[in-house]
Design a protein around this motif. Structure first.
Motif, short mmCIF file in Angstrom:
data_model
loop_
_atom_site.label_atom_id
_atom_site.label_comp_id
_atom_site.label_asym_id
_atom_site.label_seq_id
_atom_site.Cartn_x
_atom_site.Cartn_y
_atom_site.Cartn_z
N ASP A 1 41.64 41.82 44.54
CA ASP A 1 41.12 42.27 45.37
C ASP A 1 39.79 41.91 45.70
OD1 ASP A 1 41.02 44.15 47.41
OD2 ASP A 1 40.21 45.91 46.06
N ARG A 2 39.59 40.55 45.93
CA ARG A 2 38.27 39.87 46.25
C ARG A 2 38.42 38.56 46.57
NH1 ARG A 2 35.77 36.74 42.05
NH2 ARG A 2 37.16 36.71 39.96
N ALA A 3 37.54 37.86 47.20
CA ALA A 3 37.91 36.60 47.55
C ALA A 3 37.90 35.62 46.29
CB ALA A 3 36.73 36.04 48.61
N LEU A 4 38.77 34.75 46.08
CA LEU A 4 38.72 33.73 45.06
C LEU A 4 38.83 32.23 45.30
CD1 LEU A 4 42.03 35.41 43.25
CD2 LEU A 4 39.33 35.73 42.76
N THR A 5 38.03 31.45 44.50
CA THR A 5 38.08 30.19 44.77
C THR A 5 39.50 29.51 44.22
OG1 THR A 5 37.35 29.75 42.42
CG2 THR A 5 35.49 29.96 43.99
N ARG A 6 39.48 28.32 44.23
CA ARG A 6 40.71 27.46 44.08
C ARG A 6 41.10 27.76 42.56
NH1 ARG A 6 40.75 21.67 46.90
NH2 ARG A 6 39.60 22.52 49.04
N ALA A 7 39.81 27.44 42.12
CA ALA A 7 40.17 27.30 40.47
C ALA A 7 40.27 28.82 39.88
CB ALA A 7 38.80 26.78 39.68
N GLU A 8 39.98 30.03 40.57
CA GLU A 8 40.31 31.20 40.17
C GLU A 8 41.74 31.65 40.57
OE1 GLU A 8 36.12 33.59 40.45
OE2 GLU A 8 37.19 33.25 42.35
N ASP B 1 58.13 31.26 47.83
CA ASP B 1 57.81 31.74 46.48
C ASP B 1 56.25 31.43 45.92
OD1 ASP B 1 60.14 33.11 46.46
OD2 ASP B 1 61.16 31.94 44.95
N ASN B 2 56.01 30.09 46.16
CA ASN B 2 54.72 29.86 45.83
C ASN B 2 53.55 30.41 46.35
OD1 ASN B 2 56.14 28.11 44.03
ND2 ASN B 2 56.00 26.36 45.20
N GLU B 3 53.77 30.59 47.60
CA GLU B 3 52.81 31.20 48.41
C GLU B 3 52.68 32.60 48.48
OE1 GLU B 3 53.37 28.20 52.43
OE2 GLU B 3 54.42 30.04 52.51
N SER B 4 53.70 33.19 48.02
CA SER B 4 53.75 34.68 47.66
C SER B 4 52.99 34.94 46.33
CB SER B 4 55.29 35.24 47.49
OG SER B 4 55.90 35.13 48.96
N GLN B 5 53.22 34.02 45.30
CA GLN B 5 52.41 33.98 43.98
C GLN B 5 50.74 33.95 44.39
OE1 GLN B 5 53.73 30.89 41.60
NE2 GLN B 5 55.64 32.17 41.05
N ILE B 6 50.44 33.34 45.26
CA ILE B 6 49.07 33.33 45.49
C ILE B 6 48.56 34.55 46.20
CG2 ILE B 6 47.25 31.99 46.92
CD1 ILE B 6 48.92 29.42 46.18
N LEU B 7 49.34 34.86 47.24
CA LEU B 7 48.91 36.10 47.88
C LEU B 7 48.87 37.25 46.83
CD1 LEU B 7 50.94 36.03 51.13
CD2 LEU B 7 48.47 35.97 51.03
N ASN B 8 50.01 37.42 45.80
CA ASN B 8 49.79 38.42 45.09
C ASN B 8 48.70 38.33 44.23
OD1 ASN B 8 52.13 40.22 45.66
ND2 ASN B 8 53.57 38.48 44.69
N TYR C 1 29.87 22.64 46.67
CA TYR C 1 30.37 23.94 47.27
C TYR C 1 31.82 24.02 47.28
CZ TYR C 1 25.38 25.34 48.18
OH TYR C 1 24.14 25.45 47.81
N GLY C 2 32.43 25.19 46.93
CA GLY C 2 33.99 25.46 47.40
C GLY C 2 33.89 26.55 48.09
N ARG C 3 35.23 26.61 48.78
CA ARG C 3 35.53 27.74 49.55
C ARG C 3 36.06 29.01 48.61
NH1 ARG C 3 39.54 25.10 54.35
NH2 ARG C 3 37.85 23.89 55.20
N THR C 4 36.05 30.09 49.28
CA THR C 4 36.57 31.47 48.71
C THR C 4 37.70 31.61 49.67
OG1 THR C 4 35.18 32.93 49.33
CG2 THR C 4 34.74 31.92 47.06
N TYR C 5 38.87 32.24 49.28
CA TYR C 5 40.01 32.59 50.13
C TYR C 5 40.32 34.27 49.79
CZ TYR C 5 40.44 27.41 50.44
OH TYR C 5 40.28 26.36 50.45
N LYS C 6 40.83 34.61 50.77
CA LYS C 6 41.03 36.11 50.78
C LYS C 6 42.30 36.28 51.44
CE LYS C 6 38.99 40.68 52.34
NZ LYS C 6 37.77 41.09 52.94
N ALA C 7 42.99 37.35 51.25
CA ALA C 7 44.33 37.73 52.10
C ALA C 7 43.94 38.45 53.32
CB ALA C 7 45.32 38.29 51.26
#
Length: 127
Positions: free
Chosen positions: A16-23, A3-10, A63-69
């Motif tokens: 609809d863009r790459a996000l940082t951890r903080a975002e 469920d936690n992983e699904s929340q992040i994917l949602n 520098y921080g990574r940005t993540y995208k589904a």
């Protein structure tokens, strides 16, 4: 997916863009996980291939990574559906009931009907 992983994917799909951890922490509504566990959750999603590192952004001196589904919502739903379906190992009779159910709960347009007929014809050729 948990469920936690699904929340992040949602959250990633919604923004609809790459996000940082903080975002991700900021934009995830009604999270059931602690902000301090974001690193673990992102690593789990990376390991499953559900997300990718899109790039890097500067945040202060670091520098921080940005993540995208890596999958869109429909692809993800199809993957989960397939996984759940394979766990059931239905008989041919159950398969017929399954398709009846799908048809009864979804309004199917002409384009979808045409695509399904095409797939069934192709399957007949391969049998």
């Amino acid at each position: 997916m948990s469920d936690n992983e699904s929340q992040i994917l949602n959250t990633l799909w919604k923004e609809d863009r790459a996000l940082t951890r903080a975002e991700i922490i900021e934009f995830t509504e009604n999270k059931t996980w602690k902000a301090s566990s974001i690193h673990i959750l992102l690593n789990q999603l990376l390991g499953k291939g559900a997300i990718v590192v899109e790039g890097y952004v500067q945040s202060g001196k670091n520098y921080g990574r940005t993540y995208k589904a890596s999958l869109n919502k429909d692809e993800y739903d199809a993957m989960i559906f397939k996984s759940d379906y394979l766990k059931l190992s239905p008989s041919k009779a159950a398969l017929n009931d399954f398709f009846k159910f799908l048809i009864s709960v979804n309004k199917i347009d002409e384009s979808t009907i045409k695509n399904i007929k095409s797939m069934l014809k192709e399957q007949e050729k391969n049998n």
